[in-house]
Design an enzyme around this catalytic site. Structure first.
Site, PDB file in Angstrom:
ATOM      1  CG  ASP A  15      -2.029  -1.028   1.138  1.00 29.07           C
ATOM      2  OD1 ASP A  15      -2.468  -1.351   0.026  1.00 29.07           O
ATOM      3  OD2 ASP A  15      -2.463  -1.506   2.200  1.00 29.07           O
TER       4      ASP A  15
ATOM      5  CG  ASP B 296      -6.737  -1.206  -1.544  1.00 35.06           C
ATOM      6  OD1 ASP B 296      -7.070  -2.404  -1.662  1.00 35.06           O
ATOM      7  OD2 ASP B 296      -5.770  -0.834  -0.849  1.00 35.06           O
TER       8      ASP B 296
END
Length: 188
Positions: free
Chosen positions: A131, A149
């Site tokens: 991330d 995401d």
């Protein structure tokens, strides 16, 4: 439109499956390309944090859990469990895609599948999901996320919009379509 392919009377490939599969491939590829560039060219693991604005940074975070870092999987068995769970969801979404009767929902499902597969590959390669994007303001940090995401969130958002506003994505003349996806006058 193509005729749906079925197994034991249950569709596994429908008229919008090609569209959803194509979108899934594009979402997956964009996530992989971004992760490759960020990890290997930008070398974010070495750089650490890049402040782009007062409220947005690019950071390196490894998420061993699911959304918001829930259900951390520190062991190999835990990681495999998350991979199997995500793949089961992808299969379920694929079966749903075979029944979809409109383009926006096929696109939404494709975005979710592509994003999910991008994060599954991270778990298989790295043991965690990479991330990078960190928004923050007034000392509050939202969760850190990646391109996969973003695709998942957009897909879920489209499905929610269609759920709350069923005629939003209907083409002209399809407002009276039946639950089977047929169009035309409805008999009473």
């Amino acid at each position: 439109m193509a005729r749906p392919v079925s197994v034991a009377g249950h569709p596994v490939w429908g008229s919008f499956s090609w569209l959803g599969a194509g979108i899934a491939i594009l979402a997956f590829a964009s996530d992989r390309l971004h992760k490759w560039w960020t990890l290997n060219i930008l070398d974010l693991p070495q750089v650490g944090r890049i402040s782009l604005t007062q409220n947005f940074d690019i950071v390196m975070a490894w998420n061993k859990g699911v959304s918001y870092g829930l259900f951390q999987a520190e062991t190999t068995v835990g990681r495999i469990g998350l991979v199997v769970f995500a793949l089961a969801i992808v299969i379920g979404l694929g079966l749903w895609l075979a029944r979809v009767q409109n383009r926006p929902i096929a696109i939404a499902i494709g975005l979710i599948i592509g994003g999910a597969l991008g994060n599954v590959l991270d778990r298989l390669i790295y043991g965690a999901v990479a991330d990078f994007f960190s928004f923050h303001a007034f000392g509050f940090y939202w969760y850190i996320f990646n391109v996969a995401d973003i695709w998942i969130a957009i897909g879920v958002g489209l499905i929610l919009l269609e759920s709350f506003f069923p005629t939003l994505f209907a083409r002209r003349g399809e407002e009276n379509s039946g639950s089977d996806g047929s169009t035309g006058p409805q008999s009473s």
